[in-house]
Motif scaffolding. Structure first.
Motif, PDB file in Angstrom:
ATOM      1  N   CYS A  38       0.845  -1.206   0.000  1.00  9.43           N
ATOM      2  CA  CYS A  38       0.000   0.000   0.000  1.00  9.43           C
ATOM      3  C   CYS A  38       0.878   1.254   0.000  1.00  9.43           C
ATOM      4  O   CYS A  38       0.552   2.258  -0.639  1.00  9.43           O
ATOM      5  N   CYS A  41       2.108   3.304  -3.122  1.00  6.59           N
ATOM      6  CA  CYS A  41       1.264   4.350  -3.734  1.00  6.59           C
ATOM      7  C   CYS A  41       0.736   5.340  -2.700  1.00  6.59           C
ATOM      8  O   CYS A  41       0.717   6.538  -2.932  1.00  6.59           O
ATOM      9  N   HIS A  42       0.276   4.827  -1.565  1.00 12.14           N
ATOM     10  CA  HIS A  42      -0.356   5.696  -0.566  1.00 12.14           C
ATOM     11  C   HIS A  42       0.655   6.335   0.382  1.00 12.14           C
ATOM     12  O   HIS A  42       0.259   7.055   1.299  1.00 12.14           O
TER      13      HIS A  42
END
Ligand code: HEC
Ligand code: HEC
Length: 209
Positions: A38, A41-42
């Motif tokens: 995750c 990207c986050h």
């Protein structure tokens, strides 16, 4: 021995056993593994620095869980996006494909992990006049479920205050097109808004620093 005392003792023993056997540690490591991709990207702890990718650290566990389940069932649109860092950098995927790989138990662990992180507001510019207009629209239509400018995780309605404006525009586009379902009571409030009202709301949420 009284029943109460037995219960007390057995839960104490269970806790001690868990600590000794490292089950609690295994749980933590597991969540850590699950959230690793995750971050590509986050961002670290879900504090996205990428305007097209939402900040997800600090969301309530029910909101993250519901979102992941919606992606699994493709009830939410899945725009294609690219891994921004890590081993898969440059490869394309969608949130639906990512969610598909996860079990219900994985999702619960992931949701709990992000719920324990802070929501780090985006650093971005907004127009003060538009933000003031947006605040009025928000107060009249949205605050019931998005209290304090949409800053409370406990509303289980996402966090709007300080979210990236380009992501919010994308979310609104999906709502307006009817591609992303809305809760029943949000729909009538939303549908009476004009494009200019929506842009004002984006500036209002973007004005939270
Ligand atoms: C390749 C990049 C990428 C990866 C990897 C990724 N995401 Fe996402 N995620 C996105 C993008 C882009 C969006 C916005 C999509 C949209 O507009 O619906 C998003 C949306 C979300 C949302 C909805 C946010 C909201 O405000 O409703 C959640 C929750 C989420 N991601 C969780 C995760 C979790 C958990 C992982 C790891 C298991 C993950 N994402 C991995 C790119 C990514
Ligand atoms: C009856 C309660 C309710 C009302 C009123 C309401 N919302 Fe929502 N809203 C929700 C819930 C619940 C969600 C999360 C579930 C979902 O994804 O649909 C949500 C999601 C959103 C999202 C997506 C957040 C994200 O991270 O992707 C935006 C943006 C939003 N609302 C804006 C608004 C605006 C603007 C108004 C006022 C015009 C409004 N809402 C009125 C309940 C409401």
């Amino acid at each position: 021995m009284s029943r109460k005392k037995i219960e007390y003792l057995s839960s104490f023993t269970l806790g001690a056993l868990l600590a000794v056997s490292g089950i609690q540690g295994a749980f933590a490591a597991d969540a850590q593994e699950l959230v690793k991709p995750c971050a590509d990207c986050h961002g670290k702890d879900g504090a996205s620095t990428e305007p097209e990718v939402p900040i997800i650290g600090g969301f309530s566990a029910p909101y993250t869980t519901d979102s992941m389940i919606a992606y699994q069932g493709k009830e939410r649109p899945c725009p294609e996006s690219e891994y921004l860092s890590g081993d898969k950098k440059g490869q394309k995927t969608t949130m639906c494909d990512i969610a598909k790989e996860l079990s219900e138990n994985d999702i619960e662990k992931i949701a709990a992990w992000f719920a324990a992180k802070p929501f780090v507001r985006a650093t971005q510019e907004s127009d003060p006049a538009l933000a003031a207009k947006g605040e009025k629209i928000h107060e009249d239509n949205c605050k019931k479920c998005h209290a304090d400018g949409g800053s409370l995780a406990s509303d289980d309605s996402g966090i709007l205050a300080g979210q990236w404006m380009p992501y919010l525009r994308q979310a609104f586009k999906e709502f307006s097109a009817g591609d992303r379902p809305m809760v029943k009571k949000m729909k009538p409030k939303y549908e009476k808004l004009e494009a200019a009202d929506i842009e004002a709301l984006v500036h209002y949420y973007g004005s939270f620093k």
